[in-house]
Design a protein around this motif. Structure first.
Motif, PDB file in Angstrom:
ATOM      1  N   ALA A  72       0.830  -1.217   0.000  1.00 35.20           N
ATOM      2  CA  ALA A  72       0.000   0.000   0.000  1.00 35.20           C
ATOM      3  C   ALA A  72       0.859   1.260   0.000  1.00 35.20           C
ATOM      4  N   LYS A  73       2.148   1.111   0.361  1.00 35.07           N
ATOM      5  CA  LYS A  73       3.033   2.290   0.423  1.00 35.07           C
ATOM      6  C   LYS A  73       3.646   2.647  -0.929  1.00 35.07           C
ATOM      7  N   ILE A  74       3.361   1.868  -1.948  1.00 35.15           N
ATOM      8  CA  ILE A  74       3.955   2.172  -3.264  1.00 35.15           C
ATOM      9  C   ILE A  74       3.394   3.508  -3.768  1.00 35.15           C
ATOM     10  N   ASP A  75       4.300   4.409  -4.162  1.00 41.24           N
ATOM     11  CA  ASP A  75       3.909   5.735  -4.654  1.00 41.24           C
ATOM     12  C   ASP A  75       3.904   5.812  -6.172  1.00 41.24           C
ATOM     13  N   VAL A  76       4.802   5.045  -6.791  1.00 44.84           N
ATOM     14  CA  VAL A  76       4.980   5.152  -8.248  1.00 44.84           C
ATOM     15  C   VAL A  76       5.077   3.741  -8.815  1.00 44.84           C
ATOM     16  N   ILE A  77       4.332   3.505  -9.888  1.00 42.43           N
ATOM     17  CA  ILE A  77       4.480   2.238 -10.631  1.00 42.43           C
ATOM     18  C   ILE A  77       4.887   2.619 -12.050  1.00 42.43           C
ATOM     19  N   ILE A  78       5.972   2.032 -12.501  1.00 38.95           N
ATOM     20  CA  ILE A  78       6.397   2.298 -13.883  1.00 38.95           C
ATOM     21  C   ILE A  78       5.986   1.106 -14.737  1.00 38.95           C
ATOM     22  N   SER A  79       5.202   1.375 -15.751  1.00 36.79           N
ATOM     23  CA  SER A  79       4.808   0.317 -16.677  1.00 36.79           C
ATOM     24  C   SER A  79       5.659   0.474 -17.936  1.00 36.79           C
ATOM     25  N   SER A  80       6.673  -0.371 -18.052  1.00 33.12           N
ATOM     26  CA  SER A  80       7.591  -0.247 -19.190  1.00 33.12           C
ATOM     27  C   SER A  80       6.945  -0.743 -20.477  1.00 33.12           C
ATOM     28  N   HIS A  81       5.884  -1.558 -20.341  1.00 35.11           N
ATOM     29  CA  HIS A  81       5.398  -2.277 -21.521  1.00 35.11           C
ATOM     30  C   HIS A  81       4.024  -2.855 -21.190  1.00 35.11           C
ATOM     31  N   VAL A  82       3.080  -2.671 -22.099  1.00 40.10           N
ATOM     32  CA  VAL A  82       1.700  -3.092 -21.841  1.00 40.10           C
ATOM     33  C   VAL A  82       1.526  -4.611 -21.889  1.00 40.10           C
ATOM     34  N   THR A 105       4.112   5.319 -21.392  1.00 36.50           N
ATOM     35  CA  THR A 105       4.396   6.191 -22.533  1.00 36.50           C
ATOM     36  C   THR A 105       3.099   6.786 -23.090  1.00 36.50           C
ATOM     37  N   ASN A 106       3.273   7.928 -23.738  1.00 31.36           N
ATOM     38  CA  ASN A 106       2.156   8.637 -24.351  1.00 31.36           C
ATOM     39  C   ASN A 106       2.375   8.667 -25.864  1.00 31.36           C
ATOM     40  N   PRO A 107       1.434   8.255 -26.702  1.00 28.48           N
ATOM     41  CA  PRO A 107       0.082   7.820 -26.340  1.00 28.48           C
ATOM     42  C   PRO A 107      -0.065   6.307 -26.224  1.00 28.48           C
ATOM     43  N   ASN A 108       0.947   5.539 -26.674  1.00 25.67           N
ATOM     44  CA  ASN A 108       0.694   4.100 -26.866  1.00 25.67           C
ATOM     45  C   ASN A 108       0.528   3.326 -25.562  1.00 25.67           C
ATOM     46  N   GLY A 109       1.357   3.636 -24.565  1.00 27.28           N
ATOM     47  CA  GLY A 109       1.204   2.955 -23.285  1.00 27.28           C
ATOM     48  C   GLY A 109      -0.131   3.316 -22.646  1.00 27.28           C
ATOM     49  N   LEU A 138      14.730   9.017 -12.094  1.00 23.26           N
ATOM     50  CA  LEU A 138      14.433   7.992 -13.094  1.00 23.26           C
ATOM     51  C   LEU A 138      14.160   8.690 -14.424  1.00 23.26           C
ATOM     52  N   GLN A 139      14.952   8.338 -15.417  1.00 24.79           N
ATOM     53  CA  GLN A 139      14.832   8.958 -16.748  1.00 24.79           C
ATOM     54  C   GLN A 139      14.173   7.961 -17.685  1.00 24.79           C
ATOM     55  N   PHE A 140      13.257   8.464 -18.494  1.00 21.69           N
ATOM     56  CA  PHE A 140      12.470   7.564 -19.348  1.00 21.69           C
ATOM     57  C   PHE A 140      12.931   7.668 -20.802  1.00 21.69           C
ATOM     58  N   VAL A 141      13.161   6.512 -21.384  1.00 17.85           N
ATOM     59  CA  VAL A 141      13.613   6.456 -22.783  1.00 17.85           C
ATOM     60  C   VAL A 141      12.657   5.527 -23.543  1.00 17.85           C
ATOM     61  N   PRO A 142      11.683   6.101 -24.261  1.00 21.54           N
ATOM     62  CA  PRO A 142      10.807   5.229 -25.061  1.00 21.54           C
ATOM     63  C   PRO A 142      11.629   4.475 -26.105  1.00 21.54           C
ATOM     64  N   THR A 143      11.291   3.208 -26.311  1.00 17.81           N
ATOM     65  CA  THR A 143      11.971   2.384 -27.319  1.00 17.81           C
ATOM     66  C   THR A 143      10.887   1.748 -28.208  1.00 17.81           C
ATOM     67  N   PRO A 144      10.188   2.616 -28.986  1.00 16.24           N
ATOM     68  CA  PRO A 144       9.030   2.112 -29.736  1.00 16.24           C
ATOM     69  C   PRO A 144       9.391   0.948 -30.643  1.00 16.24           C
ATOM     70  N   MET A 145       8.528  -0.045 -30.659  1.00 11.16           N
ATOM     71  CA  MET A 145       8.657  -1.278 -31.445  1.00 11.16           C
ATOM     72  C   MET A 145       9.820  -2.153 -30.972  1.00 11.16           C
ATOM     73  N   LEU A 146      10.216  -1.989 -29.750  1.00 12.98           N
ATOM     74  CA  LEU A 146      11.129  -2.971 -29.141  1.00 12.98           C
ATOM     75  C   LEU A 146      10.406  -3.653 -28.006  1.00 12.98           C
ATOM     76  N   PRO A 149       4.627  -0.840 -29.605  1.00 13.61           N
ATOM     77  CA  PRO A 149       4.714   0.625 -29.765  1.00 13.61           C
ATOM     78  C   PRO A 149       4.954   1.355 -28.453  1.00 13.61           C
ATOM     79  N   ASP A 150       4.499   0.783 -27.341  1.00 12.13           N
ATOM     80  CA  ASP A 150       4.588   1.486 -26.056  1.00 12.13           C
ATOM     81  C   ASP A 150       5.902   1.246 -25.312  1.00 12.13           C
ATOM     82  N   SER A 151       6.754   0.359 -25.803  1.00 16.95           N
ATOM     83  CA  SER A 151       7.900  -0.099 -25.003  1.00 16.95           C
ATOM     84  C   SER A 151       8.795   1.057 -24.547  1.00 16.95           C
TER      85      SER A 151
END
Ligand code: FEO
Length: 391
Positions: A72-82, A105-109, A138-146, A149-151
């Motif tokens: 319940a204490k989790i503040d942030v969830i990172i979804s790297s891939h759908v 990611t926006n918009p695909n994730g 934490l820095q985000f680097v979209p890697t589309p189609m790896l 599209p949302d990766s």
């Protein structure tokens, strides 16, 4: 459920994923060594979870998180891939930690997660965005189609950790979390198999991602599947550079099915003819080897010969399935030909050739069609043709 505990991989950073020892088929990819679904928990001012696990393993994920903190204490969830092997337990975690922001990611994730899990507390990000979670960024680097599209991958500069999701991973179940605790040749083979079966069509996107990551100092690559790289980071990055290149090797793969051994005899003759030219050829009776293993061999082998007898005016369904798989994976810079035997119609060989062309294979030898059983003279002629081929 066994006694699931988090594994600390760096100070206050834990592996909280799951090991799927028994999985043998991952949407058609035959995974002879099972897999892992890796999720990571960072304890900082903002408690951060990077990815979840396949829904069947949510209890393991929760047990591992709970061995360190209350979920319940989790503040942030990172979804790297759908894809649900990573996002499958998102709704359950979000229900336990309703105030947690879910970064995607926006918009695909955003589109993909909303379609699967409804409206949750999403925070869409784009290339160059970062967040502070306390002592860490934490820095985000979209890697589309790896490979969707949302990766996206996430980099933590203070720890020099790249959370790479599907990139650099393997379907490899192991109780040892790090590369250097496992047999390296097995891990690299499974990484190549993973690349061949999942990422082969996306070489250009892989190179773009490698360029984007090129300047990062990396001490750990925390993957979404298999081992965490710490001792062989250069090896796996160099392997990705090579795998994503258009380079192929002077090797051949001969794949066939046979009903009454005629096409099998042709396959043996073709394999030996390649060998006589000094070109190592792998020989696969498709009945005995999973497609995903054959494809791993085809991936960097320049030559591909595919054989099928004719059945009901068609090729064998096993070969049709194989060619469908190859067509989707689009191997680059391959050359090949079709062969096969027949009783009367003999349509299968042209059908195989058409599918090879559709897969992007350059045809370098006219179809080899043999009625009934090949004679010694015919086999000698086939050998001669292959020896004289301009390659
Ligand atoms: Fe491991 Fe594309 O999911």
């Amino acid at each position: 459920m066994n006694n699931c505990k988090a594994v600390e991989i760096a100070k206050n950073i834990y592996w909280v994923g799951a090991v799927d020892w028994s999985m043998r088929n991952f949407h058609g990819y035959e995974t002879s060594r099972g897999s892992t679904y890796n999720a990571y928990l960072i304890l900082d001012e903002k408690i951060t979870l990077i990815d979840t696990v396949k829904i069947n393993f949510k209890d393991e994920l929760l047990a591992r998180i709970s061995s360190v903190i209350d979920p319940a204490k989790i503040d942030v969830i990172i979804s790297s891939h759908v894809e649900p092997d990573h996002s499958g337990s998102l709704r359950e975690i979000a229900a336990l930690a309703p105030n947690a922001e879910i970064i995607t990611t926006n918009p695909n994730g955003l589109k993909g997660l909303t379609a699967r899990y409804g409206n949750l507390n999403y925070k869409p990000v784009k290339a160059g965005d970062s967040i502070s979670i306390g002592e860490r960024t934490l820095q985000f680097v979209p890697t589309p189609m790896l490979h969707w599209p949302d990766s996206m991958v996430t980099y933590c500069p203070e720890e020099k950790i790249l959370f790479s999701n599907d990139a650099f991973g393997e379907h490899f179940a192991t109780a040892m979390r790090f590369d250097d605790e496992n047999d390296l040749s097995t891990v690299l083979f499974e990484a190549k198999k993973y690349y061949a079966n999942i990422l082969m069509p996306f070489g250009k996107q892989a190179q773009t991602a490698l360029n984007a990551l090129g300047n990062l100092e990396i001490q750990l690559i925390a993957t979404g599947h298999g081992v965490i790289w710490r001792s062989n980071i250069n090896k796996i990055i160099e392997a990705y550079k090579y795998w994503s290149s258009e380079e192929v090797e002077d090797c051949a793969v001969v794949v066939f099915d046979s009903m009454w051994h005629s096409t099998e005899i042709l396959a043996q003759t073709i394999t030996e003819a390649f060998a006589k030219r000094g070109i190592p050829a792998a020989y696969y009776d498709i009945k005995h080897t999973p497609l995903s293993d054959i494809v791993t061999d085809i991936f960097k082998s320049k030559y591909l010969a595919v054989g099928s007898p004719t059945i009901n005016n068609q090729m064998m369904p096993t070969i049709a399935s194989f060619l469908c798989y190859i067509k989707g994976l689009r191997p680059l810079n391959h050359k090949g030909f079709a062969f096969g035997s027949y009783g009367w119609g003999g349509q299968s060989i042209a059908l195989v050739e058409d599918e090879l062309k559709a897969a992007g294979v350059e045809i370098i030898l006219d179809k080899i069609r043999i009625a009934n059983l090949p004679t010694e003279k015919q086999l000698d002629e086939i050998t001669e043709k292959i020896l004289k081929l301009e390659l």
